[in-house]
Scaffold this active site. Structure first.
Site, PDB file in Angstrom:
ATOM      1  N   CYS B 185       0.851  -1.200   0.000  1.00 22.06           N
ATOM      2  CA  CYS B 185       0.000   0.000   0.000  1.00 22.06           C
ATOM      3  C   CYS B 185       0.886   1.250   0.000  1.00 22.06           C
ATOM      4  O   CYS B 185       0.584   2.255  -0.645  1.00 22.06           O
ATOM      5  CB  CYS B 185      -0.897   0.040   1.235  1.00 22.06           C
ATOM      6  SG  CYS B 185      -1.912  -1.409   1.483  1.00 22.06           S
ATOM      7  N   HIS B 189       0.943   5.106  -1.496  1.00 24.96           N
ATOM      8  CA  HIS B 189       0.282   5.957  -0.503  1.00 24.96           C
ATOM      9  C   HIS B 189       1.189   6.310   0.662  1.00 24.96           C
ATOM     10  O   HIS B 189       0.722   6.427   1.795  1.00 24.96           O
ATOM     11  CB  HIS B 189      -0.994   5.285  -0.003  1.00 24.96           C
ATOM     12  CG  HIS B 189      -2.029   5.095  -1.070  1.00 24.96           C
ATOM     13  ND1 HIS B 189      -2.699   6.148  -1.651  1.00 24.96           N
ATOM     14  CD2 HIS B 189      -2.495   3.972  -1.678  1.00 24.96           C
ATOM     15  CE1 HIS B 189      -3.542   5.671  -2.560  1.00 24.96           C
ATOM     16  NE2 HIS B 189      -3.423   4.364  -2.607  1.00 24.96           N
ATOM     17  N   CYS B 237      -7.830  -2.069  -4.757  1.00 25.31           N
ATOM     18  CA  CYS B 237      -6.418  -1.705  -4.584  1.00 25.31           C
ATOM     19  C   CYS B 237      -5.544  -2.950  -4.694  1.00 25.31           C
ATOM     20  O   CYS B 237      -4.527  -2.942  -5.378  1.00 25.31           O
ATOM     21  CB  CYS B 237      -6.187  -1.046  -3.220  1.00 25.31           C
ATOM     22  SG  CYS B 237      -6.442   0.741  -3.222  1.00 25.31           S
TER      23      CYS B 237
END
Lengths: 212, 276
Positions: B185, B189, B237
């Protein structure tokens, strides 16, 4: 707080007291224990679908070390080990030629599909380079996670050292920067040797729009 | 809840149409004006959100007697007591003693469908993400419940040891690198002011980024014509991360949601939103 507990003792069952003490006295799990539990949790929370099998969650040493040091500074010996490990694994082109076709390189750079469970396993597969990099001047829809590659060859010189570096970097980014955000396109068999060469041409061919 | 369905649907259609034209025109312009155009498009979208259709359908379904037990979900305890929907989402995920685990909204709704309405677990979890020919009840429930927390400050608890553990497991998930592409992730991010193509990426490692992102899900996705839940956001995602499929209402999804939701604490919840 302790007094509060004592005053309520009469109203609580023995089991509840034991449970309350267990909660109050339990030491939180260590970082290592949480990591181990997270790894177990992954196995029961995902399922194989299409071309994305559960082996996608099996980490190699690079992924394991990069996860371990994520968000922290990587010790120098660890980053050197990762880079060495990955540099040794680069499969250089047997013909010694790094430069393919820049026009096809542009197609590979634009193509975002490949390796997702929703993608056709028969292809196409691309590098999706524009997702993160500025490359050719005509494409204004580019991301910024990676550096701009505009004028890549023009700025660095059209020589074999840079061509070789570009090939190696695309093949396995971790060989040059441990725990890079960039996928190891050749190493992980995302792109073929020819596709990597075509991308090198996109960056290094003097005729490529990248260098205009 | 009163409004004109036809009007909302027509406005959504108009917006999608004008957005397509705007998209076509801006390609030819320089990037700055493209970004500006996208900002205008997003602003224009805020006027008339088809998510209202999901909210209304969800409210209707919530109050309808259904399942083998032929009861509604009105007695469902979302954490603030049976029947309390207002503000419930702003304090989820949380620990529920009746299941002895941390649950997010979707997991809790599944729990209520099983314990109150008598559905099997498999039936309650079936079809979590809708399509044009098969709408998902779950997304309607999510729209209804989350809308009842609009304007309320996020306040996710970390008092219970299992809540603390879920947060830490979620944090590990956030940094786990895997798949063919080595993505976690954090790859996308973990830094300020980054983009994929022209899509801005929130930095979920900072309160500001987590707040802005978390408080604007669920959302009506114009490109899909569907309202998407936070479970869907994570599922998609991971698809792009080249991972296998994240299972709906799985432990990992709850842990990661706990991590992100608590990082959003203090910000006013502002969804269902509308996104491209």
């Amino acid at each position: 707080m302790r007094n509060g507990h004592i005053s309520k003792v009469g109203a609580l069952s023995v089991a509840a007291i034991v449970a309350a003490i267990a909660v109050a006295c339990a030491t939180p799990p260590t970082d290592r224990e949480i990591s181990a539990k997270a790894t177990e949790m992954l196995k029961t929370s995902f399922k194989a679908r299409g071309q994305a099998g559960m082996d996608r969650l099996d980490q190699d040493e690079t992924q394991r070390l990069c996860t371990q040091y994520a968000g922290k500074e990587i010790p120098k010996d660890v980053s050197e080990r990762i880079e060495q490990l990955n540099l040794q694994a680069v499969k250089w082109p047997s013909d010694g030629n790094y430069l393919g076709d820049f026009k096809n390189g542009e197609r590979v750079a634009q193509e975002g599909r490949g390796k997702q469970f929703s993608d056709d396993p028969k292809g196409p597969v691309g590098g999706n380079c524009y997702a993160c990099h500025q490359i050719g001047p005509q494409e204004v829809s580019f991301g910024t996670i990676g550096p701009s590659l505009r004028h890549f060859g023009k700025l660095r010189g059209y020589n074999d050292d840079i061509r070789k570096y570009a090939f190696g970097k695309i093949w396995n980014a971790d060989a040059y920067a441990a725990c890079s955000n960039m996928p190891r396109f050749g190493h992980a068999q995302i792109l073929s040797e020819q596709q990597v060469k075509d991308l090198v041409a996109l960056l290094m061919d003097p005729e490529s729009p990248v260098n205009k | 809840m009163k409004f004109d369905y036809t009007c909302v649907a027509a406005r959504a259609g108009m917006l999608a149409f004008s957005a397509a034209i705007a998209g076509g025109v801006t390609v030819a312009l320089a990037q700055d004006s493209t970004v500006e155009g996208i900002a205008k498009y997003r602003a224009a979208l805020q006027d008339g959100n088809p998510a209202e259709l999901w909210e209304a359908r969800g409210e209707g379904l919530w109050k309808t007697a259904r399942g083998p037990n032929k009861v509604s979900l009105q007695k469902c305890d979302l954490g603030l007591g049976p029947g309390v929907v207002k503000g419930a989402y702003a304090q989820l995920p949380k620990y529920f003693a009746d299941g002895d685990r941390v649950m997010d909204l979707e997991t809790r709704i599944v729990h209520c469908m099983v314990t109150l309405q008598g559905y099997t677990l498999d039936d309650a979890k079936k079809n979590p993400y809708g399509s044009s020919d098969r709408k998902a009840d779950m997304e309607a429930f999510v729209a209804y419940v989350t809308a009842e927390s609009r304007g309320i400050k996020m306040n996710v608890s970390d008092k219970h040891p299992k809540e603390q553990e879920a947060y830490r497991l979620g944090e590990k998930m956030f940094f786990f690198r895997g798949g063919s592409h080595d993505f976690s992730c954090a790859t996308c991010h973990g830094e300020d002011d980054k983009r994929i193509r022209l899509q801005d990426l929130p930095n979920l490692m900072k309160a500001e980024g987590a707040q802005k992102a978390y408080t604007t899900w669920p959302a009506y996705r114009v490109s899909q014509g569907e309202l998407r839940s936070f479970q869907w956001r994570l599922y998609d995602c991971f698809r792009q991360q080249r991972f296998p499929e994240l299972e709906f209402a799985s432990d990992a999804s709850i842990a990661l949601t706990t991590f992100l939701a608590r990082n959003a604490n203090g910000a006013a919840f502002d969804a269902p939103a509308i996104k491209r």
